[in-house]
Design a protein around this motif. Structure first.
Motif, PDB file in Angstrom:
ATOM      1  N   VAL A 139      -1.462   5.542 -11.326  1.00 43.16           N
ATOM      2  CA  VAL A 139      -1.302   4.264 -11.432  1.00 43.16           C
ATOM      3  C   VAL A 139      -1.444   3.306 -10.187  1.00 43.16           C
ATOM      4  CG1 VAL A 139       0.362   2.619 -11.970  1.00 43.16           C
ATOM      5  CG2 VAL A 139       0.151   4.580 -13.375  1.00 43.16           C
ATOM      6  N   ALA A 140      -0.919   3.942  -8.903  1.00 41.73           N
ATOM      7  CA  ALA A 140      -0.915   3.162  -7.716  1.00 41.73           C
ATOM      8  C   ALA A 140      -2.470   3.055  -7.419  1.00 41.73           C
ATOM      9  CB  ALA A 140      -0.313   4.240  -6.797  1.00 41.73           C
ATOM     10  N   ALA A 141      -3.409   4.219  -7.824  1.00 41.11           N
ATOM     11  CA  ALA A 141      -4.893   4.423  -7.697  1.00 41.11           C
ATOM     12  C   ALA A 141      -5.636   3.162  -8.352  1.00 41.11           C
ATOM     13  CB  ALA A 141      -5.328   5.543  -7.672  1.00 41.11           C
ATOM     14  N   PHE A 181       2.087   9.025 -10.961  1.00 34.61           N
ATOM     15  CA  PHE A 181       2.587   7.958 -10.234  1.00 34.61           C
ATOM     16  C   PHE A 181       1.322   7.615  -9.132  1.00 34.61           C
ATOM     17  CE2 PHE A 181       3.659   7.257  -5.613  1.00 34.61           C
ATOM     18  CZ  PHE A 181       4.192   5.930  -5.393  1.00 34.61           C
ATOM     19  N   ALA A 182       0.830   8.464  -8.706  1.00 35.03           N
ATOM     20  CA  ALA A 182      -0.395   8.364  -7.904  1.00 35.03           C
ATOM     21  C   ALA A 182      -1.833   7.762  -8.638  1.00 35.03           C
ATOM     22  CB  ALA A 182      -0.946   9.821  -7.194  1.00 35.03           C
ATOM     23  N   ARG A 230      -4.486   0.474  -9.404  1.00 33.60           N
ATOM     24  CA  ARG A 230      -4.085  -0.620  -8.826  1.00 33.60           C
ATOM     25  C   ARG A 230      -4.525  -0.986  -7.632  1.00 33.60           C
ATOM     26  NH1 ARG A 230       2.529  -0.857 -10.317  1.00 33.60           N
ATOM     27  NH2 ARG A 230       2.457  -0.950 -12.338  1.00 33.60           N
ATOM     28  N   MET A 258       0.801  -1.299  -0.134  1.00 31.44           N
ATOM     29  CA  MET A 258      -0.041  -0.022   0.017  1.00 31.44           C
ATOM     30  C   MET A 258       0.842   1.180   0.016  1.00 31.44           C
ATOM     31  SD  MET A 258      -2.967   1.329   0.211  1.00 31.44           S
ATOM     32  CE  MET A 258      -4.477   0.374   0.883  1.00 31.44           C
ATOM     33  N   ILE A 259       0.736   2.232  -0.811  1.00 32.59           N
ATOM     34  CA  ILE A 259       1.281   3.444  -0.821  1.00 32.59           C
ATOM     35  C   ILE A 259       0.371   4.397  -0.364  1.00 32.59           C
ATOM     36  CG2 ILE A 259       2.022   5.340  -2.346  1.00 32.59           C
ATOM     37  CD1 ILE A 259       2.396   2.956  -4.245  1.00 32.59           C
ATOM     38  N   GLU A 260       1.002   5.209   0.706  1.00 39.94           N
ATOM     39  CA  GLU A 260       0.126   6.196   1.516  1.00 39.94           C
ATOM     40  C   GLU A 260       0.642   7.650   1.070  1.00 39.94           C
ATOM     41  OE1 GLU A 260       0.132   5.489   5.426  1.00 39.94           O
ATOM     42  OE2 GLU A 260      -1.158   3.882   5.304  1.00 39.94           O
ATOM     43  N   ILE A 261      -0.344   8.461   0.858  1.00 34.84           N
ATOM     44  CA  ILE A 261      -0.109   9.858   0.558  1.00 34.84           C
ATOM     45  C   ILE A 261      -0.354  10.736   1.604  1.00 34.84           C
ATOM     46  CG2 ILE A 261      -0.233  11.792  -0.915  1.00 34.84           C
ATOM     47  CD1 ILE A 261      -0.377   9.794  -3.299  1.00 34.84           C
ATOM     48  N   GLN A 264      -3.716   0.306  -4.679  1.00 30.40           N
ATOM     49  CA  GLN A 264      -2.594   0.497  -3.661  1.00 30.40           C
ATOM     50  C   GLN A 264      -2.338   1.843  -2.990  1.00 30.40           C
ATOM     51  OE1 GLN A 264       0.634  -0.561  -6.532  1.00 30.40           O
ATOM     52  NE2 GLN A 264       0.373  -2.703  -6.011  1.00 30.40           N
ATOM     53  N   LEU A 265      -3.261   2.748  -3.270  1.00 32.58           N
ATOM     54  CA  LEU A 265      -2.971   4.138  -2.818  1.00 32.58           C
ATOM     55  C   LEU A 265      -4.057   4.426  -1.709  1.00 32.58           C
ATOM     56  CD1 LEU A 265      -1.965   6.860  -3.622  1.00 32.58           C
ATOM     57  CD2 LEU A 265      -3.859   7.354  -4.721  1.00 32.58           C
TER      58      LEU A 265
END
Length: 64
Positions: free
Chosen positions: A53-55, A50-51, A57, A1-4, A59-60
Motif C-alpha cells: 500500500v505504501a508503494a 503494508f509495504a 501511494r 516517506m516510509i523507508e524500509i 511513499q515507500l
C-alpha cells in the motif's frame, strides 16, 4: 516517506530473536511468538501488505 532498510538495528534484532529462541527452547518454555509456520507467514504477509500500500501511494523507499 516510509523507508524500509536493513541496518545494524535489524541485524541486532535478528540476533536477539535467535538467542531468545535458543534460551526459551533450552528451558522448555513456550516461545513469545507464533509457534506455527502459519502464524509467522501471517506476520510476514501483514508487513508485505503494508509495504504494498505504501508503494502504491508512492511513499515507500529502501535504505541499505
Amino acid at each position: 516517506m516510509i523507508e524500509i532498510g536493513i541496518g545494524a538495528v535489524e541485524i541486532q534484532a535478528a540476533i536477539v530473536g535467535l538467542v531468545t529462541g535458543l534460551i526459551y527452547t533450552a528451558v522448555r518454555a513456550p516461545i513469545p511468538a507464533p509457534n506455527v509456520l502459519g502464524g509467522i507467514f501471517a506476520i510476514i504477509g501483514t508487513f508485505i501488505g503494508f509495504a504494498a500500500v505504501a508503494a502504491a501511494r508512492g511513499q515507500l523507499g529502501f535504505a541499505f
